[in-house]
Design an enzyme around this catalytic site. Structure first.
Site, PDB file in Angstrom:
ATOM      1  N   TRP A   4       0.845  -1.207   0.000  1.00  0.00           N
ATOM      2  CA  TRP A   4       0.000   0.000   0.000  1.00  0.00           C
ATOM      3  C   TRP A   4       0.883   1.262   0.000  1.00  0.00           C
ATOM      4  O   TRP A   4       0.564   2.231  -0.680  1.00  0.00           O
ATOM      5  CB  TRP A   4      -0.924   0.019   1.225  1.00  0.00           C
ATOM      6  CG  TRP A   4      -2.172  -0.799   1.038  1.00  0.00           C
ATOM      7  CD1 TRP A   4      -2.347  -1.843   0.184  1.00  0.00           C
ATOM      8  CD2 TRP A   4      -3.433  -0.616   1.719  1.00  0.00           C
ATOM      9  NE1 TRP A   4      -3.624  -2.335   0.297  1.00  0.00           N
ATOM     10  CE2 TRP A   4      -4.306  -1.612   1.231  1.00  0.00           C
ATOM     11  CE3 TRP A   4      -3.888   0.257   2.704  1.00  0.00           C
ATOM     12  CZ2 TRP A   4      -5.625  -1.735   1.685  1.00  0.00           C
ATOM     13  CZ3 TRP A   4      -5.190   0.152   3.161  1.00  0.00           C
ATOM     14  CH2 TRP A   4      -6.058  -0.840   2.643  1.00  0.00           C
ATOM     15  N   ASP A  49       3.240  -0.546  17.722  1.00  0.00           N
ATOM     16  CA  ASP A  49       1.909  -1.135  17.828  1.00  0.00           C
ATOM     17  C   ASP A  49       0.882  -0.009  17.778  1.00  0.00           C
ATOM     18  O   ASP A  49       0.994   0.960  18.558  1.00  0.00           O
ATOM     19  CB  ASP A  49       1.847  -1.867  19.184  1.00  0.00           C
ATOM     20  CG  ASP A  49       0.566  -2.656  19.362  1.00  0.00           C
ATOM     21  OD1 ASP A  49      -0.468  -2.278  18.775  1.00  0.00           O
ATOM     22  OD2 ASP A  49       0.604  -3.648  20.116  1.00  0.00           O
ATOM     23  N   LYS A  71      -9.573  -1.738   7.151  1.00  0.00           N
ATOM     24  CA  LYS A  71     -10.032  -3.120   6.917  1.00  0.00           C
ATOM     25  C   LYS A  71     -10.621  -3.725   8.182  1.00  0.00           C
ATOM     26  O   LYS A  71     -10.123  -3.494   9.278  1.00  0.00           O
ATOM     27  CB  LYS A  71      -8.839  -3.966   6.487  1.00  0.00           C
ATOM     28  CG  LYS A  71      -9.185  -5.456   6.374  1.00  0.00           C
ATOM     29  CD  LYS A  71      -8.156  -6.202   5.605  1.00  0.00           C
ATOM     30  CE  LYS A  71      -6.928  -6.525   6.432  1.00  0.00           C
ATOM     31  NZ  LYS A  71      -5.913  -7.202   5.617  1.00  0.00           N
TER      32      LYS A  71
END
Ligand SMILES: C[S@@+](CC[C@H](N)C(=O)[O-])C[C@H]1O[C@@H](n2cnc3c(N)ncnc32)[C@H](O)[C@@H]1O
Length: 204
Positions: free
Chosen positions: A57, A88, A151
């Site tokens: 991407w 993270d 997503k």
């Protein structure tokens, strides 16, 4: 790019096409397709790519003429035009690093996926956590009017998540690009025209 295991996947058009064109993932085509449909990323945009490794991407964003900040738990081989942060997305420390590179972004995209257990419901709930972490970051760094793409593995919480995200965007939709595998549980939330919280809670 790791070789697909199932014989069905070895015949996968997007896998071989990605290899041919030098993309690091077949996922690159999902972003190309969604950008064609929704015009999310434009030349000169500052894009935050969450869950970015191996970098398909990010490569596509650079091709669109964007400046990219990419974040992942795992390392990523360098790409020209991409600043990489290892971290993270659930951690406050990662948000601080993102803001120290750039305070505001035109677009936030997130293709982060949890480690698959094979239990539909667990995978779905872990994916929902990632969606909410990405959205928490977007609410802080996305410019008013900016775009958000994330997503999610579909499941019982999908509609609740949609209801939570929806008021923050002028245009909102769940979408599955042609390059997503037919049997995949994944779906993308597309949000355009971001509204800051004060607009959402005091105007609507
Ligand atoms: C499907 S891959 C992304 C593929 C990428 N869009 C591409 O085109 O190359 C999902 C990524 O999400 C990352 N990820 C999962 N959980 C994360 C987290 N909590 N913080 C940051 N990255 C995470 C994984 O390490 C993995 O690299």
């Amino acid at each position: 790019m790791p070789k697909p295991r199932r014989s069905q996947d070895r015949q996968d058009y997007y896998y071989w096409e990605a290899k041919k064109r030098g993309y690091r993932s077949r996922a690159a085509f999902k972003l190309i397709q969604m950008n064609k449909t929704f015009k999310l990323i434009r030349e000169g945009d500052k894009v935050l790519d969450l869950g970015a490794t191996p970098g398909g991407w990010s490569q596509v964003c650079v091709e669109f003429g964007a400046e990219v900040v990419a974040v992942d738990l795992n390392p990523m081989r360098p790409i020209e035009g991409v600043t990489f942060i290892r971290g993270d997305i659930n951690d406050e420390e990662t948000l601080d690093k993102i803001k120290s590179v750039c305070k505001e972004y035109d677009v936030v995209i997130c293709d982060a996926a949890p480690k698959i257990t094979g239990h539909w419901s667990i995978d779905h709930l872990r994916s929902v956590e990632l969606v909410l972490s990405a959205f928490r970051i977007a609410k802080i760094v996305l410019k008013p009017g900016g775009n958000f793409l994330v997503k999610m593995f579909q499941g019982e919480e999908s509609q609740r998540v949609f209801r939570e995200l929806k008021p923050f965007f002028r245009f909102k939709k769940f979408h599955s690009p042609p390059a997503s595998r037919k049997r995949s549980a994944e779906i993308y939330f597309v949000g355009k025209g971001f509204k800051r919280a004060k607009e959402v809670f005091f105007v609507e």
